[in-house]
Enzyme design. Sequence first.
Site, PDB file in Angstrom:
ATOM      1  N   ASP A 201     -66.505 -15.400 -20.604  1.00 28.03           N
ATOM      2  CA  ASP A 201     -65.301 -15.177 -19.798  1.00 28.03           C
ATOM      3  C   ASP A 201     -64.036 -15.566 -20.553  1.00 28.03           C
ATOM      4  O   ASP A 201     -64.008 -16.573 -21.265  1.00 28.03           O
ATOM      5  CB  ASP A 201     -65.442 -16.059 -18.538  1.00 28.03           C
ATOM      6  CG  ASP A 201     -64.334 -15.855 -17.538  1.00 28.03           C
ATOM      7  OD1 ASP A 201     -64.296 -14.780 -16.923  1.00 28.03           O
ATOM      8  OD2 ASP A 201     -63.498 -16.764 -17.378  1.00 28.03           O
ATOM      9  N   GLU A 243     -65.402 -10.892 -23.036  1.00 33.02           N
ATOM     10  CA  GLU A 243     -64.395 -10.433 -22.082  1.00 33.02           C
ATOM     11  C   GLU A 243     -63.015 -10.743 -22.630  1.00 33.02           C
ATOM     12  O   GLU A 243     -62.511 -11.843 -22.480  1.00 33.02           O
ATOM     13  CB  GLU A 243     -64.559 -11.100 -20.715  1.00 33.02           C
ATOM     14  CG  GLU A 243     -63.741 -10.368 -19.666  1.00 33.02           C
ATOM     15  CD  GLU A 243     -62.801 -11.200 -18.807  1.00 33.02           C
ATOM     16  OE1 GLU A 243     -62.102 -10.626 -17.971  1.00 33.02           O
ATOM     17  OE2 GLU A 243     -62.731 -12.436 -18.984  1.00 33.02           O
ATOM     18  N   HIS A 308     -66.005  -6.504 -10.805  1.00 29.22           N
ATOM     19  CA  HIS A 308     -65.710  -7.342  -9.644  1.00 29.22           C
ATOM     20  C   HIS A 308     -64.227  -7.695  -9.535  1.00 29.22           C
ATOM     21  O   HIS A 308     -63.803  -8.290  -8.562  1.00 29.22           O
ATOM     22  CB  HIS A 308     -66.531  -8.625  -9.747  1.00 29.22           C
ATOM     23  CG  HIS A 308     -66.131  -9.462 -10.923  1.00 29.22           C
ATOM     24  ND1 HIS A 308     -66.420  -9.088 -12.227  1.00 29.22           N
ATOM     25  CD2 HIS A 308     -65.424 -10.612 -11.019  1.00 29.22           C
ATOM     26  CE1 HIS A 308     -65.921  -9.987 -13.057  1.00 29.22           C
ATOM     27  NE2 HIS A 308     -65.308 -10.919 -12.360  1.00 29.22           N
TER      28      HIS A 308
HETATM   29  C1  NOJ Z   1     -62.187 -13.133 -15.649  1.00 26.26           C
HETATM   30  C2  NOJ Z   1     -63.079 -12.909 -14.488  1.00 26.26           C
HETATM   31  O1  NOJ Z   1     -63.585 -11.595 -14.535  1.00 26.26           O
HETATM   32  C3  NOJ Z   1     -62.266 -13.145 -13.234  1.00 26.26           C
HETATM   33  O2  NOJ Z   1     -62.994 -12.793 -12.080  1.00 26.26           O
HETATM   34  C4  NOJ Z   1     -61.839 -14.583 -13.206  1.00 26.26           C
HETATM   35  O3  NOJ Z   1     -60.981 -14.780 -12.099  1.00 26.26           O
HETATM   36  C5  NOJ Z   1     -61.109 -14.977 -14.482  1.00 26.26           C
HETATM   37  N1  NOJ Z   1     -61.762 -14.506 -15.672  1.00 26.26           N
HETATM   38  C6  NOJ Z   1     -60.993 -16.480 -14.602  1.00 26.26           C
HETATM   39  O4  NOJ Z   1     -62.235 -17.036 -14.919  1.00 26.26           O
END
Ligand code: NOJ
Length: 534
Positions: A201, A243, A308
Site C-alpha cells: 500500500d 500501489e 475498492h
Molecule cells: C490506498 C488504499 O487503496 C486506500 O483504500 C487507503 O485509504 C490508502 N491507501 C491509505 O492506506
Amino acid sequence: MKDTLWYKNAIFYEISVRAFKDSNGDGHGDLQGLIEKLDYLQYLGVDCLWLMPIYPSPLRDDGYDIADYYNIDPIYGTLDDFRALLHQAHRRGIRIIMDLVLNHTSDQHPWFQAARADCHSPYRDYYVWSDTDQRYRQARIIFLDTETSNWTWDEQAGQYYWHRFYSSQPDLNFDNPHVQEEMLNVARFWLEMGIDGFRVDAVPYLFERENTSCENLPETHAYLKRLRKLVDEHYLDCLLLCEANQWPEEVRLYFGEGDEFHMGFHFPLMPRLFMALKKERFEDVRHILESTPPIPEICQWCTFLRNHDELTLEMVSEEERRWMWEQYAPDPCMKLNLGIRRRLAPLLDNDRRKIELAHSLLFTLPGAPIIYYGDEIGMGDNLDLPDRNGLRTPMQWEDSPTAGFTYGVPFAPFPRAPYAPQQVNVAAQIGDPHSLLNVLRNMIAVRKSHPAFGGHGMVWIETGNPAVAAYLRLHPEETLLVFNNLSGRPQAVRVPAEHGGRWIDLLSGQVLPLVSELLLPSHGYLWLKRVSEL
Ligand code: NOJ
C-alpha cells in the site's frame, strides 16, 4: 520446478473479506465464509486473491489503519482460520496476497500510543513529529475532502505528527532503522505463514525530504529493494505488487532492474479506458500505452477497471478530470477527492455490451488483470453510504433478502434496484451460459490458455477507424489479433492484407475468414488466433 513467473498471466481478484461471505451470522464477512466460497472463485478461474486488510483495526479507513500487524481482526476470525484459508485456497490452485501497509499505522497502534504519551519512549521516533506544521510544504494532500493538512496537532504529545492520509493514520518514520526492521519483520511473519505475496500500500510516501513532493524518493526505492531482497532470498515465488498512483515513468522506477516490485498497478491506463468507452475512440488508451516505458521481462503491469477506492483521476489533466466528472459523476454525491465513487456497472449504464467490452479491453491489453469482487456479476453501489463504503457492500450470492451473504443482518445495506440482490446475484447467473458471469468466465479461461496475453508484445493495427482498437499480441508461440469496437454503432474496419486469411475466434471457437474489410457489431469484440498456428 516452481513457477516463479506465475503472476505474468494470472487473473487477480480483489476481495473485501468483510463484504464477501459471513459464516457466523454477525453480519460481517469472515475468513470461514471466504473458505466456503473458494469453489466459486475456482469456478470463475481466478488465480490469485488480493485480500484487503484483515488485521485488527479501529476501521477508520476500513482496515488500512492497522493496530496490530501480527494478528487477524476477530471480526474476520483467527490466525488458525487464516491458515485454513491458505490451505484450502492452495489446494484449489489459488494464491493469496495480502495488503502490506508500510507507510502508516492506526493512531490506536501501541507504538503510536507509546510515542504520543512519552517523548522519551523509544517509539517516539517511530513517527514523524514537528513543532510546526510548516515542514514539507510541497507534499500534496491526498484525502482532499477530509484533510486540510498533512500535519495534525497532538495534544498529548505537544507536537504535530505527519500523515499522508487520514489524521487517524500517522506516518511511520522510515528514517528510523528500527522502523525499517519492524516492517521487514511484519512481511517475514506473513510470508513464513505461507502467503503468496503482498499488495504493498501507498509506497511512494515512505520517506519525507524538505523541498520535495515527498513522493518516489530514492530512499524509498532503496528500502523497497530491501523488501524485495527478503522475498528473493527466502520466498522466491512470492509476489510484490506496487500501489503507486503515479505516472508510468514514476511507476517504472518501482520495477527497478527487476529487483524491486514484480508488478505495479497501471493507474493512468484505467481512466483512459473509461474515456475511450465514452468518447468511442481509442486514441487516449493508445497514447498512454505508447508513453509507458518498457519494463523488465520478469515484471508485469496489473491492470484494472475498478477497485475498492474511488475511480481516481489523479493521473489525468485537469481538463480531462472535469470531463470525466461531467460524464461519469453527474450527481455531486458521486465525486470523492479527485475521483468518482461508483462501481463498474453503474458507470457503464448497466449496459451489458459495454461491460463486456470493457473486460475485453482489460483482458487483452498488456498487463495481468484484476477483478473487483462483484463486478463479475455487475453489482451496483449504494451511494447513501459515506466515503468509499458504497462500493464495498455485501456480495450478492442469491436473491433472498440478505442475498445469501449472511443469516444475520448485513453490516451494510445493498444497492437499490436495478442492482438489488433480486436483480443481480450469483445464483441466477451461474446456471445461465449467457450471463455476464459466464461470459467473463469464458474470457478468463481463454485468456489464461494464451501466453501471448501475459507477455509484453503488442502492436497496434492501423484500421482507419478511430472507434476500433485493434492490435496484435505477440509471443514466440503464437500471434493473437484483437478487435474492440468502442462505438455504440456497428463499425467497418480495414484489415491489412498481411492479416487476411483464416482465424479462429477464441471466444466462440468458430473459424472466421478475414478479408479486406471486417464489420463489427456495436460494442463488439473479437479475439482471434491464426488457424495455421493451432
Ligand atoms: C490506498 C488504499 O487503496 C486506500 O483504500 C487507503 O485509504 C490508502 N491507501 C491509505 O492506506
